[in-house]
Design a protein around this motif. Structure first.
Motif, PDB file in Angstrom:
ATOM      1  N   THR A  44     -10.247   4.926  -2.744  1.00  0.00           N
ATOM      2  CA  THR A  44      -8.833   4.542  -2.681  1.00  0.00           C
ATOM      3  C   THR A  44      -8.697   3.026  -2.586  1.00  0.00           C
ATOM      4  O   THR A  44      -7.890   2.411  -3.287  1.00  0.00           O
ATOM      5  N   VAL A  79       1.036   2.674  -3.379  1.00  0.00           N
ATOM      6  CA  VAL A  79      -0.234   2.823  -4.086  1.00  0.00           C
ATOM      7  C   VAL A  79      -0.527   4.262  -4.531  1.00  0.00           C
ATOM      8  O   VAL A  79      -1.198   4.451  -5.550  1.00  0.00           O
ATOM      9  N   TYR A 112      -5.238   0.440   4.828  1.00  0.00           N
ATOM     10  CA  TYR A 112      -5.446   1.889   4.688  1.00  0.00           C
ATOM     11  C   TYR A 112      -5.459   2.555   6.063  1.00  0.00           C
ATOM     12  O   TYR A 112      -4.786   3.575   6.277  1.00  0.00           O
ATOM     13  N   PHE A 132       0.828  -1.207   0.000  1.00  0.00           N
ATOM     14  CA  PHE A 132       0.000   0.000   0.000  1.00  0.00           C
ATOM     15  C   PHE A 132       0.865   1.262   0.000  1.00  0.00           C
ATOM     16  O   PHE A 132       0.448   2.305  -0.511  1.00  0.00           O
ATOM     17  N   MET A 163      -6.505  10.949  -1.197  1.00  0.00           N
ATOM     18  CA  MET A 163      -6.616   9.623  -0.590  1.00  0.00           C
ATOM     19  C   MET A 163      -7.091   9.711   0.857  1.00  0.00           C
ATOM     20  O   MET A 163      -7.896   8.891   1.303  1.00  0.00           O
ATOM     21  N   ALA A 207      -6.874   0.494  -5.113  1.00  0.00           N
ATOM     22  CA  ALA A 207      -5.700  -0.211  -4.584  1.00  0.00           C
ATOM     23  C   ALA A 207      -5.825  -1.725  -4.611  1.00  0.00           C
ATOM     24  O   ALA A 207      -4.836  -2.432  -4.836  1.00  0.00           O
ATOM     25  N   VAL A 254      -7.390  -4.574   2.307  1.00  0.00           N
ATOM     26  CA  VAL A 254      -6.826  -3.276   1.924  1.00  0.00           C
ATOM     27  C   VAL A 254      -7.365  -2.165   2.825  1.00  0.00           C
ATOM     28  O   VAL A 254      -6.641  -1.240   3.186  1.00  0.00           O
ATOM     29  N   ASP A 272      -0.277   4.743  -8.209  1.00  0.00           N
ATOM     30  CA  ASP A 272      -1.372   4.191  -9.003  1.00  0.00           C
ATOM     31  C   ASP A 272      -2.629   5.059  -8.904  1.00  0.00           C
ATOM     32  O   ASP A 272      -3.329   5.268  -9.893  1.00  0.00           O
ATOM     33  N   VAL A 273      -2.892   5.557  -7.682  1.00  0.00           N
ATOM     34  CA  VAL A 273      -4.064   6.416  -7.485  1.00  0.00           C
ATOM     35  C   VAL A 273      -3.888   7.725  -8.248  1.00  0.00           C
ATOM     36  O   VAL A 273      -4.821   8.205  -8.913  1.00  0.00           O
ATOM     37  N   ARG A 279      -4.506  -3.646  -7.602  1.00  0.00           N
ATOM     38  CA  ARG A 279      -3.067  -3.375  -7.757  1.00  0.00           C
ATOM     39  C   ARG A 279      -2.257  -4.156  -6.721  1.00  0.00           C
ATOM     40  O   ARG A 279      -1.138  -4.590  -6.993  1.00  0.00           O
ATOM     41  N   MET A 280      -2.828  -4.329  -5.537  1.00  0.00           N
ATOM     42  CA  MET A 280      -2.154  -5.044  -4.466  1.00  0.00           C
ATOM     43  C   MET A 280      -2.450  -6.540  -4.482  1.00  0.00           C
ATOM     44  O   MET A 280      -1.854  -7.294  -3.709  1.00  0.00           O
TER      45      MET A 280
END
Length: 327
Positions: free
Chosen positions: A257, A47, A276, A44, A250, A261, A272, A50-51, A264-265
């Motif tokens: 978010t 991340v 977060y 994370f 975020m 995420a 997630v 990516d966001v 991607r994770m």
């Protein structure tokens, strides 16, 4: 020839319209690509890149991002040194590579204590408590990486010296999990989300939360090559502006978010979401390098025999590209 003034006015209008269109389109046309590498792809911690791409924060600030993923800090720094990437999302301990002469500097400290990192051990293995870790093999990404540093610092704090626990460089998370499964290693350093997943699967259990091991720390920093700092300073400022705009967004938009995420994770959204809550407060909104955290890193480089003496930390980073700073 009465038509000429009208034609001239029409032509002038077209020219004005074209000029206005050019001005409106200028930011999109001016967007320059920056090659941005991640030390590892999954956690994370990285991340926000990516966001920021998904939500358009980088393009809104005039830069396009080409993402490149690596399997550890050493490979990220090698890529920076070889000019294979322009920017690297790495760890605070990577400042040791800069001190050794790598051709880059840290340009932002983007996260503090290592709250996102844990040490997980094999569920049915020999390690039942931290006191059992002496002499055990713990999977890390690469030599000199954040994960390597955390294991050595944990060992040092327990009086075993930096080599009292044996970090084994294995690369990415998948390789570390595989080694743990087969019993080739007794544990691994990983992110919170992965540790939760391993616990749910009955593979491992967490015995150390590294946030308490290094409360004054720079877990992550953004690095830039000497070349891009000299030739494209404004693009670096635009990238950092987009980065911190992403962090602010975020913080205010957990649900979206998590949605961005999770794939991607390669994690379930529920995992997630827990990640977060633990990690998001640790992201910096300024990118400033805190003196106490820099002092911890400087001392550790000597304790862990990464460097023969404490470096002048002010030579390893710059804050001139941060939003609001002069260049």
């Amino acid at each position: 020839m009465a038509f000429r003034p009208a034609l001239m006015r029409h032509g002038a209008a077209l020219l004005v319209g074209a000029a206005l269109a050019a001005i409106i389109c200028a930011p999109a046309l001016a967007a320059q690509t920056l090659r941005v590498g991640k030390a590892v792809s999954g956690p994370f911690d990285f991340v926000p890149l990516d966001v920021g791409i998904a939500k358009g924060f980088f393009t809104a600030h005039g830069v396009a991002v080409e993402e490149v993923d690596f399997s550890g800090s050493a490979k990220l720094q090698q890529a920076l040194g070889a000019d294979a990437i322009d920017i690297g999302l790495g760890s605070g301990p990577e400042l040791a590579f800069v001190a050794k002469g790598n051709s880059d500097l840290a340009i932002a400290a983007f996260a503090g204590p290592p709250d996102s990192q844990v040490l997980a051990v094999k569920s049915d293995g020999p390690v039942k408590a931290v006191s059992d870790l002496k002499g055990k093999k713990i999977g890390v990404s690469t030599v000199g990486s954040l994960t390597d540093w955390l294991v050595r610092e944990l060992s040092r704090q327990h009086g075993w010296g930096p080599d009292g626990i044996n970090p084994v460089a294995l690369g990415g998370t998948a390789a570390r999990i595989s080694s743990l499964r087969t019993g080739d290693t007794d544990g691994m350093v990983t992110d919170v989300a992965t540790s939760i997943q391993l616990e749910q699967q009955g593979i491992a259990r967490t015995i150390v939360h590294f946030g308490s091991v290094a409360p004054d720390f720079i877990i992550h920093a953004i690095f830039a090559t000497d070349k891009v700092m000299k030739q494209r300073p404004d693009d670096l400022r635009r990238f950092l502006a987009g980065w911190f705009a992403t962090i602010r967004w975020m913080r205010a938009n957990k649900a979206e978010t998590v949605t961005i995420a999770a794939p991607r994770m390669h994690q379930e959204p529920a995992i997630v979401a827990v990640n977060y809550d633990r990690v998001m407060p640790n992201f910096s909104l300024t990118g400033k390098f805190e003196p106490k955290a820099l002092a911890v890193l400087a001392r550790s480089f000597v304790d862990m025999k990464m460097l023969p003496k404490e470096p002048d930390m002010k030579k390893l980073y710059t804050e001139k590209f941060l939003p609001g700073e002069g260049g």
